[in-house]
Write an enzyme that holds these catalytic residues in place. Sequence first.
Site, mmCIF file in Angstrom:
data_model
loop_
_atom_site.group_PDB
_atom_site.id
_atom_site.type_symbol
_atom_site.label_atom_id
_atom_site.label_comp_id
_atom_site.label_asym_id
_atom_site.label_seq_id
_atom_site.Cartn_x
_atom_site.Cartn_y
_atom_site.Cartn_z
ATOM 1 N N LYS A 42 0.851 -1.206 0.000
ATOM 2 C CA LYS A 42 0.000 0.000 0.000
ATOM 3 C C LYS A 42 0.883 1.252 0.000
ATOM 4 O O LYS A 42 2.085 1.166 0.295
ATOM 5 C CB LYS A 42 -0.908 -0.030 1.226
ATOM 6 C CG LYS A 42 -0.134 -0.057 2.531
ATOM 7 C CD LYS A 42 -0.966 -0.568 3.694
ATOM 8 C CE LYS A 42 -0.210 -0.447 4.999
ATOM 9 N NZ LYS A 42 -0.820 -1.252 6.069
ATOM 10 N N TYR A 270 15.038 31.197 8.560
ATOM 11 C CA TYR A 270 13.823 31.882 9.016
ATOM 12 C C TYR A 270 13.767 31.936 10.543
ATOM 13 O O TYR A 270 13.993 30.935 11.220
ATOM 14 C CB TYR A 270 12.584 31.149 8.508
ATOM 15 C CG TYR A 270 12.367 31.258 7.025
ATOM 16 C CD1 TYR A 270 12.233 32.505 6.405
ATOM 17 C CD2 TYR A 270 12.284 30.117 6.231
ATOM 18 C CE1 TYR A 270 12.021 32.600 5.029
ATOM 19 C CE2 TYR A 270 12.070 30.199 4.861
ATOM 20 C CZ TYR A 270 11.944 31.453 4.266
ATOM 21 O OH TYR A 270 11.739 31.543 2.924
HETATM 22 C C1 LIG Z 1 -0.041 -2.107 6.723
HETATM 23 C C2 LIG Z 1 -0.606 -3.388 7.175
HETATM 24 C C3 LIG Z 1 0.216 -4.522 7.321
HETATM 25 C C4 LIG Z 1 1.738 -4.479 7.206
HETATM 26 O O1 LIG Z 1 2.273 -4.057 8.429
HETATM 27 P P1 LIG Z 1 3.871 -3.953 8.671
HETATM 28 O O2 LIG Z 1 3.952 -3.608 10.114
HETATM 29 O O3 LIG Z 1 4.359 -2.848 7.796
HETATM 30 O O4 LIG Z 1 4.430 -5.269 8.326
HETATM 31 C C5 LIG Z 1 -0.390 -5.730 7.607
HETATM 32 N N1 LIG Z 1 -1.733 -5.811 7.769
HETATM 33 C C6 LIG Z 1 -2.551 -4.737 7.675
HETATM 34 C C7 LIG Z 1 -4.008 -4.897 7.880
HETATM 35 C C8 LIG Z 1 -2.014 -3.484 7.387
HETATM 36 O O5 LIG Z 1 -2.821 -2.417 7.292
#
Ligand SMILES: *Cc1c(COP(=O)(O)O)cnc(C)c1O
Length: 382
Positions: A42, A270
Amino acid sequence: MSAQHQLPLRCWAEIDLGALERNLRHIRASLPEHMRYVAVVKADAYGHGLHQVAARLMHAGADLFAVATLAEAAALRELGPGWPILLLSPLVPDEDKLILQQDVAVTVSSLDEVERFSMVAAAANQQIKVHLKIDTGMGRSGVWHEEAKVVFDAIVAAESLALAGIYTHYSSSDADPAFTATQRSRFRTALDQLEGLDFDNLLIHADNSAGLETIERAGPFNAVRIGLLQFGILPRRGSLLADVHPDPVFSFHTRVGLVKTLPAETGISYGQTHRLTRESKVAVLTAGYGDGIPRSLSNTGEVLIAGQRCPILGRVTMDQTIVDVTDLDSIASGDRVTLIGKQNGAEIGIGEFSDWDGTIPWETLCSVTKRVPRIYRTALGQ
Ligand SMILES: *Cc1c(COP(=O)(O)O)cnc(C)c1O
């Protein structure tokens, strides 16, 4: 290659796809043979670039992909038809009709979704694949574990839905193993109440990267969902997962734009929040918060130049950041500056960088902006 990539680099991320492949192979080797590997890609594969990352993970042996949105699923579909894709986030109703087009499995947490998805599938005379999500203590998506049976029964009764998996998600697997154990046990109890489960044809999954520390090798689980660890980053300091030898995939670099000497007492950047205590040599870097150097690193963070740590002086600005290079022997415009990663044997890890920003590596990776080209290294190496 886009035109952007043909210009000299001012601020860029290097993505080591060979390390990505090695990480996946090491993680797989640490798991029981029957465990399926769901690669979580994702948010543009945690900012690494979905196309390149997913293509390499397909080659390296991922079994499934998980994404958050239909747009991400569509981008994956361009790479390879047929790869199973699971959508982790809830859909909004006007997206329902696109599920079949993208051929994705969707997450179901409620009776309302069972009804919506079965209507869409029935209208198309097709089946929609679903994973039942059980909330065992995350308080986000999923049906509350004590009520899972009602939603399960509704899925089974809906002929246009095909149950492909059941899963849960841990809220504290990087910090609270006792609560993770509670969540595991709630999940098992919920599974025990579901009738007619065909474990050979269902994916039963719970573990994210941190979950692997306490994974159950026997029992109903037959898949893991891995995000951060495949990018070579441990979910916490001192993690037992150091044993799988994660190798960082991502590094972040910029360059020296200008070197100059300023008198003692000069206020920097700044708001003049830093005042030089001595005559100083400063370097103006060609990146700022518009690239993903958080403004909270003002007067706090450090960068590597010629393998030496150089402190950030004053406020980080949108396109330029000022660092103290008084103690460097030689420095010139154009020199390479490392923000995250290794340089001449020195290293700033993403954990340290994220701490300066008061955040976590997941967010740091998502905060590198579109202005920053991702440069891919493809060799497998060792
Ligand atoms: C993002 C996510 C993962 C992956 O988690 P990591 O800690 O990056 O391995 C697994 N399951 C779900 C439902 C997620 O949203």
